[in-house]
Structure formats: structure tokens, C-alpha cells
Design a protein around this motif. Structure first.
Motif, short mmCIF file in Angstrom:
data_model
loop_
_atom_site.label_atom_id
_atom_site.label_comp_id
_atom_site.label_asym_id
_atom_site.label_seq_id
_atom_site.Cartn_x
_atom_site.Cartn_y
_atom_site.Cartn_z
N PHE A 227 0.81 -1.35 0.01
CA PHE A 227 -0.06 -0.05 -0.17
C PHE A 227 0.76 1.47 0.08
CE2 PHE A 227 -2.33 3.49 1.86
CZ PHE A 227 -3.79 3.23 1.47
N ASP A 228 1.67 1.17 1.01
CA ASP A 228 2.75 2.43 1.12
C ASP A 228 3.63 2.76 -0.26
OD1 ASP A 228 1.49 2.77 3.64
OD2 ASP A 228 3.34 1.87 4.57
N GLU A 229 4.00 1.58 -0.84
CA GLU A 229 4.77 1.72 -1.91
C GLU A 229 4.14 2.26 -3.10
OE1 GLU A 229 6.57 -2.25 -2.80
OE2 GLU A 229 8.11 -1.66 -1.22
N MET B 140 -0.34 9.75 -5.36
CA MET B 140 -1.85 9.99 -5.41
C MET B 140 -2.54 9.44 -4.26
SD MET B 140 -2.57 9.41 -9.46
CE MET B 140 -1.52 10.22 -10.79
N GLU B 141 -3.66 9.53 -4.11
CA GLU B 141 -4.52 8.74 -3.11
C GLU B 141 -4.69 7.21 -3.49
OE1 GLU B 141 -8.51 10.13 -1.62
OE2 GLU B 141 -7.91 12.13 -1.79
N ILE B 142 -4.70 6.49 -2.55
CA ILE B 142 -4.54 5.09 -2.94
C ILE B 142 -5.98 4.47 -2.51
CG2 ILE B 142 -3.56 2.68 -2.56
CD1 ILE B 142 -2.05 4.46 -4.43
N TRP B 143 -6.75 3.83 -3.34
CA TRP B 143 -7.91 3.29 -3.10
C TRP B 143 -8.02 1.59 -3.28
CZ3 TRP B 143 -11.68 6.80 -6.18
CH2 TRP B 143 -11.50 8.36 -5.70
N PRO B 144 -7.74 0.92 -2.41
CA PRO B 144 -7.58 -0.42 -2.42
C PRO B 144 -8.68 -1.35 -2.84
CG PRO B 144 -7.97 0.00 -0.05
CD PRO B 144 -7.54 1.39 -0.64
N VAL B 145 -8.70 -2.03 -4.04
CA VAL B 145 -9.55 -2.90 -4.61
C VAL B 145 -9.86 -4.07 -3.58
CG1 VAL B 145 -10.61 -3.94 -6.68
CG2 VAL B 145 -9.13 -1.77 -6.80
N ARG C 112 -4.20 2.59 7.84
CA ARG C 112 -4.15 3.34 6.57
C ARG C 112 -5.13 4.18 6.34
NH1 ARG C 112 0.17 1.74 8.14
NH2 ARG C 112 1.90 1.09 6.82
N LYS C 113 -4.97 5.33 5.93
CA LYS C 113 -6.25 6.29 5.75
C LYS C 113 -6.30 6.27 4.17
CE LYS C 113 -5.72 9.65 9.44
NZ LYS C 113 -5.90 11.04 9.89
N TYR C 114 -7.65 6.00 3.84
CA TYR C 114 -7.94 6.35 2.25
C TYR C 114 -9.45 6.61 2.11
CZ TYR C 114 -9.20 1.22 3.44
OH TYR C 114 -9.85 0.22 3.85
N ARG C 115 -9.92 7.07 1.12
CA ARG C 115 -11.26 7.34 0.96
C ARG C 115 -12.02 6.42 0.69
NH1 ARG C 115 -15.06 11.28 1.55
NH2 ARG C 115 -16.57 11.57 0.16
N TYR C 116 -11.74 5.46 -0.23
CA TYR C 116 -12.84 4.42 -0.70
C TYR C 116 -12.04 3.19 -0.67
CZ TYR C 116 -16.22 8.02 -2.26
OH TYR C 116 -16.81 8.99 -2.41
N SER D 198 -15.22 -2.63 9.76
CA SER D 198 -14.98 -1.42 9.60
C SER D 198 -16.00 -0.60 9.27
CB SER D 198 -13.83 -1.21 8.48
OG SER D 198 -13.54 -0.03 8.00
N ARG D 199 -16.19 0.99 9.30
CA ARG D 199 -16.94 1.97 8.80
C ARG D 199 -16.55 2.69 7.58
NH1 ARG D 199 -21.18 2.84 11.74
NH2 ARG D 199 -21.43 4.98 10.96
N GLN D 200 -15.66 1.88 6.90
CA GLN D 200 -14.92 2.51 5.72
C GLN D 200 -15.90 2.84 4.60
OE1 GLN D 200 -11.69 3.02 5.09
NE2 GLN D 200 -12.56 4.02 3.25
N LYS D 201 -15.85 3.95 3.85
CA LYS D 201 -16.59 4.17 2.62
C LYS D 201 -16.33 3.35 1.60
CE LYS D 201 -17.90 8.86 4.24
NZ LYS D 201 -18.04 10.25 3.73
N ILE D 202 -17.35 3.13 0.76
CA ILE D 202 -17.33 2.44 -0.25
C ILE D 202 -17.43 3.08 -1.59
CG2 ILE D 202 -18.37 0.17 -1.34
CD1 ILE D 202 -17.05 -0.30 1.29
N LEU D 203 -16.40 2.66 -2.69
CA LEU D 203 -17.01 2.78 -4.19
C LEU D 203 -17.26 1.63 -4.51
CD1 LEU D 203 -17.00 4.82 -6.63
CD2 LEU D 203 -14.60 4.29 -6.95
N LEU D 204 -18.82 1.56 -5.06
CA LEU D 204 -19.43 0.34 -5.77
C LEU D 204 -19.23 0.44 -7.32
CD1 LEU D 204 -20.87 -2.32 -5.20
CD2 LEU D 204 -22.89 -0.77 -5.07
#
Length: 361
Positions: free
Chosen positions: A35-37, A44-49, A69-73, A89-95
């Protein structure tokens, strides 16, 4: 939801008391390092799939690992996957997967942003009458999902006429980052789409085009997020099993269904309870290797639904000894298995059955 979580907790506690014959280990340090690499390389922002059970790694387990780690989606394919993430987790989702309009009223839109790839979806969301954030996907040449460049102005006009639908992002997907000419063509079309959006007066917060393979290969100034999939899991997944039966097989004997392997010398054979149901592809029959006590031993005979057979030669293994089916060595890595199967690592990973316990190490 509270009752479901309570039931899941009881079942989970019961399952943890049982020692699994098979387990998938997820290396937390490697996930976080990857993730960090990716963040460092892309800037840029990293959004894990996390779709497809986090590429076979375990959706809940990888979500837990990424809590530091902090990430938007978190990017998922279905609302069901979002619900699983919300167990831990209460993580926001990009569907980014399909969602029937009849289900729109059941979605928690405060925590879900929807990828839209057809104008009809926008109309359905407007009819819903709720505040919804969308990322509009553009077909830049992959010809799979996304609206056409020629439809973009119409789509933007529909969005502009709605007080409920917010265009938060513009996105597309690269088809083959090894094909520089095709990638360049897609990049140019995405720039064209950005220009149309800006001229119409929209100011999306996010622009994203690249997945793992596209990091460093596209240079559009507006890009500010990357959807990282397979690169997140590199070197982090290991499948381990145990020997559940040991026998000596005589010269000339054959083994498993259809008898595709015939022994040229007396050999010790072990039964390992990992088969094609668990995700061990039949194309690895008589070709794959497992690791035992530091040595690589061949799978022999056809792989069965829930087991494979391993030839240990003159070495007699012990019952319930550990066997590494998938590891990081060249001989039994995900990449090597994919090469033998004539496919891609994604398929090897995604086929790993959810019935196998995942453990964070």
C-alpha cells in the motif's frame, strides 16, 4: 444487522477453536508495505480494490489490516461485499459493480458512492430522490463499461438538472498497460472527457484512470487517485495444508481419476486435502509442486474436488505434517501456477475458496 453480527461472532468464536487442516495466511506487513509503495510511486490517493474476496486474500482480514492506513474508498463489486466490510470497519465504499435500480432504496448512500456507466442509471437515481454521489465511468477504448464520449454532454445535462445526484468523480479503466499505443489512445480520450466536463461547469473532486499496472504510465495533471488491486497482495498470500493420508505405492501402479500418472519406482505418496473446490486448478495435475520440509515435491495424478496427491519418492512424510501449496518461491508461487495453467495470477488468487480459513500473520 446487530443480530447478524452477534450470530457471526458466535460462529466465529466456535470456528476459531477448531484447528484448520487448510489455512490461507495473509502477511499484514507485506499488505501495508505494498500500500505504502503504491502511494509513494503514484503520488496520489490509494484506493484498495477489495472485490472478489480481496482477490482471494479474505475481505474482512484485509480490511482489518488496512485500518492503520487512511484512504477515501474501498473499491468493491457488490453491496454484499460492502456489508461484509462494515462488519469490521466503517470504511466508505466505491461500488463499481452492477446494482439493480429496484435495490437503490435499500442502499446506505451516506457510505456508498456508485460508479455509473449508463445514462439510464442517472435517471433511476434521480427518481430515487435521495442524495447520491456518483463517479461517471467513460469508455475510453476497452469497450466494456462506461458511457461513450459522444454521450457525455447529455449525461452531464441530466446530472445538472438534478438536485440529488452529485458528480464526485470521473473515471475509466486501462485495458492493457503493456500496450503503450492503446494506453496513449485511452489517455487522450480521458483528457477529452475531462475537457468536456470542465467546459460544462462541473468540478469533480476525483479523477482516476489507473489501476495497479497503470501507475507511472499515464500523465494527466488532473489524476489524483489510483485503484490498487493485485499490487496490494503481491507476496502476501500463502496457502498451507496438512498430510491426511500417507501410503507407499508400488512400481507400475497408477493413481487418482483416469490413472494419468504411472509410478516408475516405489514411492511414498501423501494425500493433501486441497482440490479444485479449494481453488487448486486441475490444470496443475501432474505439473504443480508443493513444498515439504524445504523440498519441492510433484503433484501426481488428476487433482480431485477436495484433494491432491503428492509424490515424496523415497521420503516417508508424517501424518499431519505441514505442506505449503502456495508460497513465495518460484516453484510454487501464484505467478508460477498461472504460467503452468496458461492464465493470469488474478485467476489463481480469485479462485481460492472462501471456505478456507484466512489468518493474519
Amino acid at each position: 444487522m446487530m443480530i447478524r453480527n452477534w450470530i457471526d461472532k458466535i460462529i466465529g468464536n466456535w470456528e476459531r477453536k477448531l484447528l484448520p487442516v487448510n489455512r490461507i495466511e495473509i502477511d499484514a506487513k507485506k499488505i501495508l508495505r505494498n500500500f505504502d509503495e503504491a502511494k509513494k510511486r503514484s503520488g496520489m490517493e490509494i484506493w484498495p480494490v477489495l472485490k472478489a474476496n480481496a482477490y482471494g486474500g479474505g475481505l474482512e482480514q484485509v480490511t482489518k489490516i488496512l485500518k492503520t492506513r487512511k484512504y477515501r474508498y474501498a473499491v468493491v463489486d457488490s453491496y454484499y461485499e460492502a456489508l461484509r466490510i462494515w462488519r469490521v470497519s466503517r470504511q466508505k465504499i466505491l461500488l463499481i459493480g452492477p446494482l439493480q435500480p429496484s435495490n437503490y432504496s435499500k442502499i446506505n448512500w451516506k457510505r456508498v458512492t456508485l460508479m455509473v456507466s449508463d445514462i439510464s442509471q442517472i435517471w433511476d437515481l434521480i427518481t430515487l430522490g435521495k442524495k447520491v454521489k456518483i463517479h461517471l465511468k467513460i469508455n475510453t477504448g476497452m469497450n466494456r463499461q462506461g458511457i461513450e464520449i459522444g454521450e457525455l454532454s447529455e449525461a452531464l445535462k441530466v446530472i445538472a438538472g438534478s438536485e440529488h445526484v452529485e458528480l464526485e468523480g470521473l473515471m475509466s479503466h486501462l485495458a492493457d498497460t503493456e500496450d503503450s499505443e492503446w494506453t496513449k489512445s485511452q489517455e487522450e480520450k480521458f483528457v477529452e472527457a475531462i475537457d468536456i466536463v470542465k467546459r460544462t461547469g462541473f468540478k469533480p473532486k476525483y479523477y482516476h484512470l489507473a489501476a495497479s499496472g497503470g501507475i507511472g504510465k499515464v500523465a494527466i495533471k488532473e489524476l489524483n487517485a489510483v485503484r490498487v488491486g493485485i499490487d496490494l497482495y503481491k507476496g502476501a498470500i500463502r496457502l498451507v495444508s496438512k498430510m491426511v493420508k500417507v501410503r507407499q505405492v508400488a512400481v507400475g501402479e497408477r493413481i487418482s481419476y483416469s490413472g494419468t500418472y504411472k509410478f516408475k519406482k516405489e514411492s511414498w505418496v501423501g494425500v493433501v486435502p486441497v482440490g479444485y473446490y479449494e481453488g487448486l486448478d486441475r490444470r496443475l495435475s501432474n505439473r504443480g509442486l508443493v513444498k515439504y520440509n524445504g523440498e519441492f515435491c510433484p503433484m501426481v495424478g488428476n487433482i480431485c474436488m477436495n484433494m491432491c496427491l503428492v509424490n515424496f519418492g523415497e521420503i516417508k512424510p508424517n501424518l499431519y505434517d505441514e505442506v505449503e501449496v502456495i508460497g513465495q518461491s518460484n516453484q510454487n508461487s501464484i505467478e508460477e501456477m498461472a504460467k503452468i495453467m496458461g492464465t493470469i495470477p488474478y485467476e489463481v488468487m480469485a479462485k481460492l475458496s472462501s471456505s478456507i480459513r484466512r489468518e493474519i500473520i
